[in-house]
Design a protein around this motif. Structure first.
Motif, short mmCIF file in Angstrom:
data_model
loop_
_atom_site.label_atom_id
_atom_site.label_comp_id
_atom_site.label_asym_id
_atom_site.label_seq_id
_atom_site.Cartn_x
_atom_site.Cartn_y
_atom_site.Cartn_z
N ASP A 282 0.97 -1.36 -0.23
CA ASP A 282 0.10 0.05 -0.11
C ASP A 282 0.83 1.19 0.04
N GLY A 283 2.13 0.98 -0.03
CA GLY A 283 2.89 2.38 -0.07
C GLY A 283 3.52 2.55 1.22
N GLY A 284 3.12 2.12 2.42
CA GLY A 284 3.83 2.54 3.48
C GLY A 284 5.05 1.64 3.77
N THR A 285 5.52 1.80 4.92
CA THR A 285 6.95 1.14 5.24
C THR A 285 6.53 -0.02 6.36
N VAL A 286 7.62 -0.84 6.19
CA VAL A 286 7.47 -1.83 6.96
C VAL A 286 7.85 -1.63 8.52
N ASN A 287 7.41 -1.83 9.57
CA ASN A 287 7.83 -1.59 10.89
C ASN A 287 7.81 -2.73 11.94
N CYS A 288 8.78 -2.67 12.87
CA CYS A 288 8.99 -3.80 13.65
C CYS A 288 7.95 -3.51 14.87
N ASN A 289 7.23 -4.46 15.36
CA ASN A 289 6.38 -4.30 16.45
C ASN A 289 6.87 -4.85 17.65
N PRO A 290 7.43 -3.92 18.64
CA PRO A 290 8.26 -4.09 20.06
C PRO A 290 7.10 -4.97 20.77
N ASP A 291 5.82 -4.78 20.90
CA ASP A 291 4.85 -5.31 21.69
C ASP A 291 4.87 -6.62 21.94
N VAL B 251 21.94 -9.75 15.95
CA VAL B 251 22.36 -10.31 17.21
C VAL B 251 23.58 -9.83 17.80
N VAL B 252 23.22 -8.90 18.84
CA VAL B 252 24.44 -8.28 19.81
C VAL B 252 25.21 -8.91 20.74
N LYS B 253 26.38 -9.46 20.61
CA LYS B 253 27.13 -10.14 21.71
C LYS B 253 27.87 -9.17 22.47
N PRO B 254 28.45 -9.44 23.65
CA PRO B 254 28.98 -8.61 24.61
C PRO B 254 30.39 -8.19 23.97
N GLY B 255 30.66 -6.86 23.96
CA GLY B 255 31.85 -6.17 23.45
C GLY B 255 31.71 -5.94 22.07
N MET B 256 30.65 -6.36 21.28
CA MET B 256 30.68 -6.10 19.82
C MET B 256 30.14 -4.92 19.57
N ALA B 257 31.05 -4.35 18.49
CA ALA B 257 30.77 -2.94 17.96
C ALA B 257 29.29 -2.77 17.02
N VAL B 258 28.59 -2.03 17.41
CA VAL B 258 27.38 -1.91 16.45
C VAL B 258 27.12 -0.24 15.93
N THR B 259 26.37 0.05 15.01
CA THR B 259 26.27 1.20 14.35
C THR B 259 24.97 1.78 15.42
N MET B 260 24.99 3.02 15.50
CA MET B 260 23.82 3.67 16.38
C MET B 260 22.74 4.27 15.49
N ASP B 261 22.63 3.73 14.13
CA ASP B 261 21.54 4.38 13.30
C ASP B 261 20.32 3.61 13.71
N PHE B 262 19.15 4.27 13.53
CA PHE B 262 17.93 3.80 13.98
C PHE B 262 17.25 3.37 12.70
N ARG B 263 16.60 2.32 12.69
CA ARG B 263 16.04 1.49 11.52
C ARG B 263 14.61 0.91 11.95
N GLU B 264 13.51 1.55 11.85
CA GLU B 264 12.19 1.00 12.05
C GLU B 264 11.80 -0.46 11.74
N ASP B 265 12.75 -0.82 10.89
CA ASP B 265 12.32 -2.41 10.36
C ASP B 265 13.25 -3.38 10.87
N ARG B 266 14.16 -2.98 11.47
CA ARG B 266 15.26 -3.91 12.29
C ARG B 266 14.94 -4.25 13.68
N LEU B 267 15.25 -5.54 14.05
CA LEU B 267 15.15 -6.10 15.29
C LEU B 267 16.43 -6.36 15.98
N THR B 268 16.99 -5.82 16.95
CA THR B 268 18.14 -6.06 17.64
C THR B 268 17.81 -6.82 18.89
N ILE B 269 18.64 -7.88 19.03
CA ILE B 269 18.81 -8.90 20.09
C ILE B 269 20.20 -8.87 20.66
#
Length: 110
Positions: free
Chosen positions: A40-49, A78-96
């Motif tokens: 429908d033209g909208g974006t895909v978002n992750c549902n945190p609920d 999947v972020v493990k202890p001590g792992m470097a990750v980007t701080m960008d925000f993505r509505e369609d990404r799940l971070t574990i």
């Protein structure tokens, strides 16, 4: 014999630092993940609920796939202890975030 050689090396090294590498024939382009679009033209978002049920469980491949399916996310990391990750925000990404035992400490959409 050693003194002239050392002087020569001392003069040549600074000159090599100023040289430029040869130009490549191909243009380098930044790789950017496109934001997924739904029909429908909208974006895909992750549902945190629906993600609270995964806290404390071992992050196996099957569990990660299940969390992605339930949340509706299109990307996962999947972020493990001590792992470097980007701080960008993505509505369609799940971070574990997992601990040393691969147990989920925090799970969320970003």
């Amino acid at each position: 014999m050693r003194l002239p050689l050392l002087l020569l090396i001392g003069c040549v090294l600074p000159l090599t630092a100023c040289s430029t590498p040869p130009k490549s024939t191909e243009e380098s382009k930044a790789v950017v993940d496109p934001v997924p679009q739904v029909a429908d033209g909208g974006t895909v978002n992750c549902n945190p609920d629906v993600l609270a049920q995964f806290n404390g469980k071992v992050a196996s491949e099957a569990l990660v796939k299940q969390a992605v399916a339930k949340s509706g996310a299109k990307h996962v990391r999947v972020v493990k202890p001590g792992m470097a990750v980007t701080m960008d925000f993505r509505e369609d990404r799940l971070t574990i975030n997992v601990n040393e035992k691969n147990e989920i400490e925090r799970i969320g959409c970003n």
